[in-house]
Scaffold this active site. Structure first.
Site, PDB file in Angstrom:
ATOM      1  N   ASP A  21       0.869  -1.176   0.000  1.00 48.50           N
ATOM      2  CA  ASP A  21       0.000   0.000   0.000  1.00 48.50           C
ATOM      3  C   ASP A  21       0.906   1.226   0.000  1.00 48.50           C
ATOM      4  O   ASP A  21       1.552   1.551   0.997  1.00 48.50           O
ATOM      5  CB  ASP A  21      -0.893  -0.007   1.238  1.00 48.50           C
ATOM      6  CG  ASP A  21      -1.804   1.209   1.318  1.00 48.50           C
ATOM      7  OD1 ASP A  21      -1.673   2.125   0.466  1.00 48.50           O
ATOM      8  OD2 ASP A  21      -2.635   1.263   2.238  1.00 48.50           O
ATOM      9  N   LEU A  22       0.970   1.919  -1.137  1.00 41.12           N
ATOM     10  CA  LEU A  22       1.899   3.032  -1.272  1.00 41.12           C
ATOM     11  C   LEU A  22       1.479   4.275  -0.493  1.00 41.12           C
ATOM     12  O   LEU A  22       2.232   5.247  -0.438  1.00 41.12           O
ATOM     13  CB  LEU A  22       2.080   3.382  -2.752  1.00 41.12           C
ATOM     14  CG  LEU A  22       2.905   2.354  -3.543  1.00 41.12           C
ATOM     15  CD1 LEU A  22       2.818   2.628  -5.034  1.00 41.12           C
ATOM     16  CD2 LEU A  22       4.356   2.367  -3.092  1.00 41.12           C
ATOM     17  N   ASN A  48       5.247   4.493 -10.791  1.00 39.17           N
ATOM     18  CA  ASN A  48       4.145   4.448 -11.745  1.00 39.17           C
ATOM     19  C   ASN A  48       2.783   4.696 -11.102  1.00 39.17           C
ATOM     20  O   ASN A  48       1.850   5.129 -11.774  1.00 39.17           O
ATOM     21  CB  ASN A  48       4.146   3.080 -12.455  1.00 39.17           C
ATOM     22  CG  ASN A  48       3.010   2.938 -13.446  1.00 39.17           C
ATOM     23  OD1 ASN A  48       2.894   3.720 -14.365  1.00 39.17           O
ATOM     24  ND2 ASN A  48       2.157   1.947 -13.226  1.00 39.17           N
ATOM     25  N   SER A 102       2.407  13.175 -15.931  1.00 40.42           N
ATOM     26  CA  SER A 102       1.182  13.361 -16.701  1.00 40.42           C
ATOM     27  C   SER A 102       1.288  14.680 -17.457  1.00 40.42           C
ATOM     28  O   SER A 102       1.987  15.599 -17.022  1.00 40.42           O
ATOM     29  CB  SER A 102      -0.031  13.414 -15.761  1.00 40.42           C
ATOM     30  OG  SER A 102      -1.206  13.807 -16.451  1.00 40.42           O
ATOM     31  N   TYR A 117      -5.568  16.999  -8.682  1.00 43.42           N
ATOM     32  CA  TYR A 117      -4.697  15.983  -9.280  1.00 43.42           C
ATOM     33  C   TYR A 117      -3.589  16.646 -10.074  1.00 43.42           C
ATOM     34  O   TYR A 117      -2.414  16.267  -9.980  1.00 43.42           O
ATOM     35  CB  TYR A 117      -5.522  15.064 -10.176  1.00 43.42           C
ATOM     36  CG  TYR A 117      -4.706  14.186 -11.091  1.00 43.42           C
ATOM     37  CD1 TYR A 117      -4.063  13.050 -10.608  1.00 43.42           C
ATOM     38  CD2 TYR A 117      -4.572  14.494 -12.451  1.00 43.42           C
ATOM     39  CE1 TYR A 117      -3.301  12.242 -11.449  1.00 43.42           C
ATOM     40  CE2 TYR A 117      -3.828  13.692 -13.298  1.00 43.42           C
ATOM     41  CZ  TYR A 117      -3.188  12.569 -12.786  1.00 43.42           C
ATOM     42  OH  TYR A 117      -2.433  11.778 -13.623  1.00 43.42           O
ATOM     43  N   VAL A 152      -4.221   7.603 -21.368  1.00 44.05           N
ATOM     44  CA  VAL A 152      -3.783   6.222 -21.518  1.00 44.05           C
ATOM     45  C   VAL A 152      -4.935   5.316 -21.087  1.00 44.05           C
ATOM     46  O   VAL A 152      -5.552   5.542 -20.041  1.00 44.05           O
ATOM     47  CB  VAL A 152      -2.538   5.899 -20.659  1.00 44.05           C
ATOM     48  CG1 VAL A 152      -2.038   4.492 -20.952  1.00 44.05           C
ATOM     49  CG2 VAL A 152      -1.446   6.929 -20.893  1.00 44.05           C
ATOM     50  N   GLU A 153      -5.206   4.289 -21.864  1.00 42.96           N
ATOM     51  CA  GLU A 153      -6.320   3.393 -21.554  1.00 42.96           C
ATOM     52  C   GLU A 153      -5.938   2.454 -20.416  1.00 42.96           C
ATOM     53  O   GLU A 153      -5.283   1.433 -20.609  1.00 42.96           O
ATOM     54  CB  GLU A 153      -6.720   2.587 -22.793  1.00 42.96           C
ATOM     55  CG  GLU A 153      -8.009   1.796 -22.607  1.00 42.96           C
ATOM     56  CD  GLU A 153      -8.485   1.136 -23.888  1.00 42.96           C
ATOM     57  OE1 GLU A 153      -9.410   0.308 -23.799  1.00 42.96           O
ATOM     58  OE2 GLU A 153      -7.935   1.440 -24.963  1.00 42.96           O
ATOM     59  N   THR A 154      -6.327   2.853 -19.217  1.00 45.34           N
ATOM     60  CA  THR A 154      -6.072   2.071 -18.007  1.00 45.34           C
ATOM     61  C   THR A 154      -7.339   2.100 -17.154  1.00 45.34           C
ATOM     62  O   THR A 154      -8.398   2.506 -17.618  1.00 45.34           O
ATOM     63  CB  THR A 154      -4.904   2.669 -17.200  1.00 45.34           C
ATOM     64  OG1 THR A 154      -5.291   3.980 -16.741  1.00 45.34           O
ATOM     65  CG2 THR A 154      -3.642   2.786 -18.043  1.00 45.34           C
TER      66      THR A 154
END
Length: 211
Positions: A21-22, A48, A102, A117, A152-154
């Site tokens: 858990d970051l 990441n 980003s 964000y 990005v498709e995530t």
């Protein structure tokens, strides 16, 4: 599951998952301790993990802001420090720290749900350049790089719009987005640069993306 997929696909090397858990410093330190015990240490660190919560500046919940700070800023800083110490302990002079940033870390888009964000990603931009300067002061050849993608498709949009999965899905349907493989190729490009070349930032977005 991913480790098994990599193995069955015949990729070289081994993927070893480690649950962490970051947002919890103790778990991060435990992970680095395990890496030291099992694998000697870290030569390349790719930060990441990142997330956005739909918390505008005028109406947002403090908890959502704090979550973004913990994952997008604090975890990056802690992992960077621990990775550098691991390299230093073993006299690694050609390591690399890559922060997945980003395009929101370079421009503020008129969407209130991503303003906080964006602030955390501006922090990553500053942290990466600060890191580069400190590495020079330390007279090491360890390099620091940002990779700043657009869409990005995530699962990112599904986390941001967790109460509106249709809106999240539409995010990725409007244009042909970047894929995870595109990000991986950018990482490989950065790591493949000759020792005397330090790539500061790769800014990349889908060709069809406007903002």
């Amino acid at each position: 599951k991913l480790a098994a997929e990599c193995q069955s696909a015949g990729y070289p090397g081994t993927l070893i998952p480690y649950k962490c858990d970051l947002s919890n410093e103790e778990e991060i330190l435990s992970m680095f301790s395990a890496i030291k015990t099992l694998h000697q240490g870290v030569d390349v660190c790719i930060n990441n993990a990142g997330l956005a919560r739909p918390e505008p500046l005028l109406l947002g919940k403090t908890e959502g802001w704090r979550t973004m700070i913990d994952v997008n800023v604090m975890a990056v800083s802690i992992c960077t420090r621990e990775a550098y110490q691991s390299m230093k302990e073993r006299n690694i002079d050609d390591g690399h720290i890559i922060n997945i940033n980003s395009m929101n870390g370079h421009s503020v888009v008129p969407q209130s749900v991503v303003h906080f964000y964006s602030a955390t990603k501006y922090a990553v931009t500053a942290l990466t350049e600060g890191l580069r300067q400190e590495l020079r002061e330390a007279k090491t050849h360890i390099r620091a790089t940002c990779i700043s993608p657009g869409l990005v498709e995530t699962g990112f949009a599904f986390k941001l719009h967790d109460n509106d999965p249709e809106r999240a899905a539409a995010t990725y349907e409007s244009i042909r987005c970047l894929k995870a493989e595109d990000m991986a190729n950018a990482v490989i490009y950065v790591l493949s640069a000759p020792p005397h070349v330090q790539i500061g930032d790769i800014q990349m977005r889908p060709t069809e993306q406007i903002s």
